[in-house]
Design a protein around this motif. Sequence first.
Motif, mmCIF file in Angstrom:
data_model
loop_
_atom_site.group_PDB
_atom_site.id
_atom_site.type_symbol
_atom_site.label_atom_id
_atom_site.label_comp_id
_atom_site.label_asym_id
_atom_site.label_seq_id
_atom_site.Cartn_x
_atom_site.Cartn_y
_atom_site.Cartn_z
ATOM 1 N N LYS A 131 -6.212 4.404 -7.877
ATOM 2 C CA LYS A 131 -5.158 3.959 -8.806
ATOM 3 C C LYS A 131 -4.429 2.773 -8.195
ATOM 4 C CE LYS A 131 -1.984 4.697 -12.116
ATOM 5 N NZ LYS A 131 -2.288 3.988 -13.311
ATOM 6 N N TYR A 133 -1.223 0.506 -7.651
ATOM 7 C CA TYR A 133 0.238 0.581 -7.700
ATOM 8 C C TYR A 133 0.830 -0.771 -7.336
ATOM 9 C CZ TYR A 133 -0.475 5.600 -7.787
ATOM 10 O OH TYR A 133 -0.881 6.861 -8.142
ATOM 11 N N ASP A 157 3.916 2.903 -10.359
ATOM 12 C CA ASP A 157 2.848 2.923 -11.353
ATOM 13 C C ASP A 157 3.341 2.176 -12.592
ATOM 14 O OD1 ASP A 157 1.038 3.477 -13.383
ATOM 15 O OD2 ASP A 157 0.898 5.608 -12.915
ATOM 16 N N PHE A 164 5.747 6.419 -7.756
ATOM 17 C CA PHE A 164 4.779 7.370 -7.202
ATOM 18 C C PHE A 164 5.140 7.799 -5.780
ATOM 19 C CE2 PHE A 164 0.880 7.428 -4.467
ATOM 20 C CZ PHE A 164 0.485 8.721 -4.762
#
Length: 194
Positions: A131, A133, A157, A164
């Motif tokens: 993911k 960020y 995020d 996060f």
Amino acid sequence: MNKAALAGAAILLSASAAQADCIDVIRDIFALKSTQENVRVHIETSMNGKVVQETNGWILDNSHNIYEVIGRDWWSMTAGKVHYNSTDRQTWQRSEMQDPDWEAKARANTERMLAGMTDTRCGESEVIDGKTYLVFAYSYASDQPYPTDTDTVMYFDPDAQFLFRTVSHSKLAAGGTVVTTYAPDTDIVFPEVD
């Protein structure tokens, strides 16, 4: 003013404007974090690279939260305007009333920190577990309300508009690093207290 001094002043002004813009973005993330509900928290405190304390937290909203120091049979809870403590998470002892000015004091502390930030960084990104960020970083030193000198990195995020993780490293003699990870949790059950 000569050309070299003028060029230096322009660079300094540009850096100051970038720092101000970065601090404004960090201010927005702080404001968003303070209004988020149904959030689970995990906090790891390390000294010399070794985890010395872990804490779990559950935030229902800004006036309902529970924190557990793992392995110490100790819980702390805020329910509305009252603080409670427990050694088993079943029975709760009222410990004190919430300071009626806590929100104003928290805002003032945040503004003091924002005004004193140095070495701010914005515009970077990092991939964690697949993911991406946005990364924001800053340093902050102060003697109020207690001595602190930290470097902090925040991982935001942008898709979920959610903070996060934060990683804060103390530069004081005792050192230490605190890693706080946040996750949405819509299944938080808040204890009934009288």
